[in-house]
Design an enzyme around this catalytic site. Structure first.
Site, PDB file in Angstrom:
ATOM      1  N   TYR A  78       0.825  -1.207   0.000  1.00 46.92           N
ATOM      2  CA  TYR A  78       0.000   0.000   0.000  1.00 46.92           C
ATOM      3  C   TYR A  78       0.854   1.249   0.000  1.00 46.92           C
ATOM      4  O   TYR A  78       2.071   1.196   0.203  1.00 46.92           O
ATOM      5  CB  TYR A  78      -0.965  -0.009   1.189  1.00 46.92           C
ATOM      6  N   ARG A 115      -7.910 -20.828  -2.220  1.00 49.79           N
ATOM      7  CA  ARG A 115      -6.826 -20.510  -1.298  1.00 49.79           C
ATOM      8  C   ARG A 115      -5.655 -21.448  -1.564  1.00 49.79           C
ATOM      9  O   ARG A 115      -5.838 -22.661  -1.609  1.00 49.79           O
ATOM     10  CB  ARG A 115      -7.288 -20.653   0.150  1.00 49.79           C
ATOM     11  N   LYS A 135       6.425  -2.083   1.938  1.00 42.84           N
ATOM     12  CA  LYS A 135       5.241  -1.487   2.583  1.00 42.84           C
ATOM     13  C   LYS A 135       4.040  -2.405   2.417  1.00 42.84           C
ATOM     14  O   LYS A 135       3.155  -2.164   1.589  1.00 42.84           O
ATOM     15  CB  LYS A 135       4.978  -0.096   2.000  1.00 42.84           C
ATOM     16  N   GLU A 168      11.476   2.203  14.575  1.00 41.01           N
ATOM     17  CA  GLU A 168      10.655   3.320  14.088  1.00 41.01           C
ATOM     18  C   GLU A 168       9.360   3.357  14.878  1.00 41.01           C
ATOM     19  O   GLU A 168       9.139   2.532  15.765  1.00 41.01           O
ATOM     20  CB  GLU A 168      10.399   3.188  12.581  1.00 41.01           C
TER      21      GLU A 168
HETATM   22  N1  PDD Z   1       2.730   4.870   7.268  1.00 39.44           N
HETATM   23  N2  PDD Z   1       7.377   3.652   8.901  1.00 39.44           N
HETATM   24  C1  PDD Z   1       6.253   2.940   8.871  1.00 39.44           C
HETATM   25  C2  PDD Z   1       6.223   1.619   9.558  1.00 39.44           C
HETATM   26  C3  PDD Z   1       5.110   3.438   8.218  1.00 39.44           C
HETATM   27  O1  PDD Z   1       3.984   2.713   8.187  1.00 39.44           O
HETATM   28  C4  PDD Z   1       5.176   4.719   7.594  1.00 39.44           C
HETATM   29  C5  PDD Z   1       4.004   5.315   6.856  1.00 39.44           C
HETATM   30  C6  PDD Z   1       6.383   5.435   7.659  1.00 39.44           C
HETATM   31  C7  PDD Z   1       6.553   6.797   7.013  1.00 39.44           C
HETATM   32  O2  PDD Z   1       6.537   6.715   5.604  1.00 39.44           O
HETATM   33  P1  PDD Z   1       6.030   7.952   4.726  1.00 39.44           P
HETATM   34  O3  PDD Z   1       6.837   9.123   5.136  1.00 39.44           O
HETATM   35  O4  PDD Z   1       6.318   7.526   3.330  1.00 39.44           O
HETATM   36  O5  PDD Z   1       4.562   8.140   5.003  1.00 39.44           O
HETATM   37  C8  PDD Z   1       7.467   4.866   8.306  1.00 39.44           C
HETATM   38  C9  PDD Z   1       1.544   5.346   6.583  1.00 39.44           C
HETATM   39  C10 PDD Z   1       1.392   6.823   6.636  1.00 39.44           C
HETATM   40  C11 PDD Z   1       0.347   4.587   7.132  1.00 39.44           C
HETATM   41  O6  PDD Z   1       0.493   3.402   7.374  1.00 39.44           O
HETATM   42  O7  PDD Z   1      -0.731   5.167   7.279  1.00 39.44           O
END
Ligand code: PDD
Length: 286
Positions: free
Chosen positions: A32, A100, A150, A182
């Site tokens: 995503y 599945r 992601k 993070e």
């Molecule tokens: N999340 N680290 C993680 C684990 C994240 O899920 C996100 C972003 C970031 C920051 O990435 P960016 O600057 O590209 O948004 C770092 C999004 C915003 C979410 O899950 O809603």
């Protein structure tokens, strides 16, 4: 009611459907992106598109749209839903083979699924949280080993937010081998003097699109940037702390595990970087 996008069609949200066999649903086999919208325009769209390509290729998942189509869909949804400030959520999954199976289906016969929707967030740029800062607690990082991709496997981050909520604070910072990885959905930083410290990239964290931009702005403002791990103890003793993401931009962190960071008020570096990020991003939004 929102208009959303699903597999080639713009539909009212209550009519948009994906199969119960979709691998995103059965196996969290999907990726995503979240792109912020200011003044009805997309922030850092090219960065999000580039990271989407990377996530898809790391998982050997087919991209169902071209970059031009992706931009067109984002823009159409922003317009159709009259989004001035908010977010566009995009999800691509490995689709549905109608059953599945752990083995990946053949992408020639099982196309990826793609879904996009908007979220209106008035006050995204100038909400009250940035003036107050947020409070975090530390929790063990129990996510999988490829956090640089992601994926939609957000159960643990979601549990992390619930742990933060149970502790009466706003978010959690995750710890692995004694060091901060993070935030649950954002990158984590501390400031010491004129130096910004944030974890180096690797499989352990997501390479934030906001992170890339903010580090560039920090260097342009003659700040030093150190990309290395730091512990909770070092963060608690820092001059400032903050997070970045597409949903928070630059957000000061004023308390970590019950201890105030410096005076317990948002610091000048985080506040300034937030202003610069929002101002500069608005100028080049598309
Ligand atoms: N999340 N680290 C993680 C684990 C994240 O899920 C996100 C972003 C970031 C920051 O990435 P960016 O600057 O590209 O948004 C770092 C999004 C915003 C979410 O899950 O809603």
């Amino acid at each position: 009611m929102r208009t959303v996008y699903v597999n080639g069609e713009y539909l009212p949200e209550d009519q948009a459907k994906v199969s119960i066999f979709d691998r995103g649903f059965l196996m969290a086999d999907g990726v995503y992106e979240v792109t912020s919208v200011l003044d009805g325009k997309l922030i850092d769209f090219d960065g999000h598109t580039a990271r989407l390509h990377r996530s898809l290729s790391e998982l050997d998942m087919a991209n169902p749209v071209t970059d031009a189509e992706l931009l067109e869909i984002h823009r159409s949804l922003v317009a159709k839903n009259a989004i001035e400030e908010g977010l566009v959520y995009l999800q691509v999954t490995r689709g549905s083979s109608g059953d599945r199976d752990f083995v990946f289906p053949d992408p020639k016969t099982t196309p990826s699924s793609i879904v996009l929707f908007t979220q209106s967030k008035p006050g995204l740029a100038f909400g009250p949280a940035a003036a107050k800062g947020i409070r975090v607690v530390s929790i063990p990082d129990q996510r999988w080993g490829r956090r640089d991709i992601k994926t939609v496997q957000l159960l643990y981050p979601s549990m992390g937010k619930m742990m933060a909520k149970a502790a009466g604070v706003d978010d959690a910072w995750m710890i692995e081998d004694g060091m901060v990885t993070e935030g649950t959905s954002n990158n984590a930083y501390i400031v010491k003097g004129n130096t910004i410290i944030t974890r180096h990239l690797g499989h352990e964290i997501l390479s934030g699109i906001t992170r890339t931009a903010v580090l560039r702005f920090a260097r342009e403002a003659q700040m030093q940037v150190e990309e290395r791990s730091f512990s909770i103890a070092e963060a608690q003793g820092a001059d400032e702390a903050f997070i970045t993401s597409a949903t928070t931009f630059v957000m000061p962190v004023v308390e970590i595990d019950g201890k105030p960071v410096a005076t317990g008020a948002p610091g000048s570096v985080a506040t300034r970087l937030r202003e610069i990020y929002i101002e500069e991003s608005r100028k080049v939004a598309i």
